[in-house]
Enzyme design. Sequence first.
Site, PDB file in Angstrom:
ATOM      1  N   ASP A 356      -7.523   6.706  13.208  1.00  0.00           N
ATOM      2  CA  ASP A 356      -7.424   5.262  12.669  1.00  0.00           C
ATOM      3  C   ASP A 356      -7.944   5.523  11.205  1.00  0.00           C
ATOM      4  O   ASP A 356      -8.691   5.730  10.666  1.00  0.00           O
ATOM      5  CB  ASP A 356      -8.523   4.849  13.484  1.00  0.00           C
ATOM      6  CG  ASP A 356      -8.899   3.349  13.333  1.00  0.00           C
ATOM      7  OD1 ASP A 356      -7.557   2.787  13.366  1.00  0.00           O
ATOM      8  OD2 ASP A 356     -10.129   4.159  12.615  1.00  0.00           O
ATOM      9  N   GLU A 392      -2.340   6.322  11.310  1.00  0.00           N
ATOM     10  CA  GLU A 392      -2.720   4.707  10.538  1.00  0.00           C
ATOM     11  C   GLU A 392      -2.383   5.002   9.224  1.00  0.00           C
ATOM     12  O   GLU A 392      -3.818   5.327   8.994  1.00  0.00           O
ATOM     13  CB  GLU A 392      -3.818   3.824  11.476  1.00  0.00           C
ATOM     14  CG  GLU A 392      -3.068   2.660  11.208  1.00  0.00           C
ATOM     15  CD  GLU A 392      -4.101   1.821  11.620  1.00  0.00           C
ATOM     16  OE1 GLU A 392      -4.469   0.826  12.165  1.00  0.00           O
ATOM     17  OE2 GLU A 392      -5.608   2.738  11.654  1.00  0.00           O
TER      18      GLU A 392
END
Length: 717
Positions: A356, A392
């Site tokens: 993330d 990401e």
Amino acid sequence: MVINMTNANFDGEHQVWPGDPYPLGSTYDGAGTNFALFSDIADKVELCLIDADGAETRIPLEEVDAHIWHCYLPGIMPGQRYAYRVHGPYDPANGHRCDPNKLLVDPYAKAFDGDFDGHKSLFSYDIDDPSQRNTDDSLGHTMTSVVINPFFDWATDRQPKHPYSETVIYEAHVKGMTMTHPEVPESLRGTYAGLAHPAIINYLKDLGVTAIELMPVHQFLQDDRLRDLGMRNYWGYNTFGFLAPHQDYAASSKPGGAVSEFKGMVRAFHDADIEVILDVVYNHTAEGNHMGPTICFRGIDNAAYYRLVEGDKQHYMDYTGTGNSLNVRHPHSLQLIMDSLRYWVSEMHVDGFRFDLASTLAREFHDVDRLSAFFDLVQQDPIVSQVKLIAEPWDVGEGGYQVGNFPPQWTEWNGKYRDTIRDYWRGEPSTLGEFASRITGSSDLYANNDRRPTASINFVTAHDGFTLNDLVSYNHKHNMANGEDNRDGESHNRSWNCGVEGYTDDETILRLRAQQRRNFLTTLLLSLGTPMISHGDEMGRSQKGNNNVYCQDNQLAWMDWNQVRTNSELVDFTRYLLELRAEHPVFRRRRFLKGGPLGAETDDRDIAWLTHEGRVMSQDDWDFDFGKSLMVWLNGAAITEPDARGHRIVDDSFMLCFNAHHEDLTFQIPGTEYAAEWEVLIDTTELTGRPTRERLVQAEGELRVPARSTIVLIEKH
């Protein structure tokens, strides 16, 4: 050494041995448990054993090696709850926040028990007057760490190790995937055991999924703000226990029971030849900004674990929008991340990670640095480097959008793929050239550092944003249920509601929306790269226009398994597309296509781009603002890469006809140098996505491609 300890609820003696500084955390060896905690700033550290009644026994740690405080306690068994108290400077202006009044969980704990209840004692400052200290003891209001039994019978478990070219990722949520499934027993819904139920695994296997990517399962915190609003943190991007599976997702209520249950889930997926990938959040922790609670890192060694503002160390750098950023410049923070990753691979047997806001991990100084220490450590690590690594590739800081810039070993969520495919199918001008690049692996992003098309994790939707159904049903977000006056969530969604916002009973609009869903799925699953499906998109899951259900732990965010029946045609169509992809390597090329955007030759050419008039695209065609139609020839006889055994691959040839215009177009099929005859395989105007009867098209013939539709042809032999 024997230390006498007295406590109102404890009498007697407890042996304390020196123990070892490694491994960090609590480690049970069958006879007792070793405890080890890092703190450079501490003057004194106490290990606190918590009994079943909540009473505390404090054991001073006398052994310190290289800033690791440690001991070994014979007879301490799995299930023992514990925490720490760290004595040292409380000087926020200089970045130090030690507070022995706060019971601190172990950053290396492999299980937790209890909950943080939001009590004011969790904060080191006075809630009513932040300039004043709060010396209240947080015992009884905080979670505790738990000693686990590390032994587990993995039987014949093995990692599937699917190559990216054969991987289909399904992004899912442990709770949302299982809460309404009629075949999952109620006692198992919302749990790892529920996710491992044969009904779930068989569904994914039958669909054609090869990897499930789980939204955060590291232990995370329930936000006080959401608790006050009567809501819960559903997504889980608020972690603090990087080595522990989230306890609320365990059917077992026994302290530490989540560990063995998680392992059993992984084993079940591996038995079905499905990989397990974890969405991990190493960019920040749940302690928030300078006004957050003191529950772990902040009280152990604040300046070591967090990025602090230069010249203003009372405050935290925030590249994540959550209040803090983990300090990846510090060796012990890096060690925590790497130890966590290795643990999940070696002990929990997971097959990869999706990072993330991964750009945050590359911020050694101000700018995002692709050669940062974190990537160096991953590259040389013999365990972590061998699993799937998905970034990401952005964060909220300046220069944080880094799509295409990660090291060669990494794959990336391709945000440009998402944006381009959305723009093309909603009819935006000047998208044709980029559309062509995105469906063929995004060589402009990944070829320059020797990566392959599979470095592009292609997706149209994910947990963060509209579902596929909502993408074609709403122009605007509808997030009022989140309690933030619709301010939260992305406002620029690149969506199109097909004429009416939200619910409608207009059959024409409903047919168009269904057709658009099939267009998106066809494009996604037949593009070069590694496809990712967001859970429930294949059955038309809706969040009623809410594009940020982070706090909606309810039916709004959960999958509705009734839709497998009510939207069976879409489920079947998705399955058919995945079968087509699996059977035809021309859609799973491991190397970039060599055919350029121009040129008329077809000999040995692996791809050709044609206008709907049947001629090879010219530069003027690519530059044409209006361009909304395209024909793509994929030559199955020109695949250059060999198969796994070194043999030449020969496949069927395909013609993909895309029409994003609002009117029907007549496509002129090119001559026999491409194929003498074609058969229609996919027609997204059909309810099933496939023709109801055999449809053949001759070379130099005409094919009507309806407005906003895709037709896929296969060479007829």
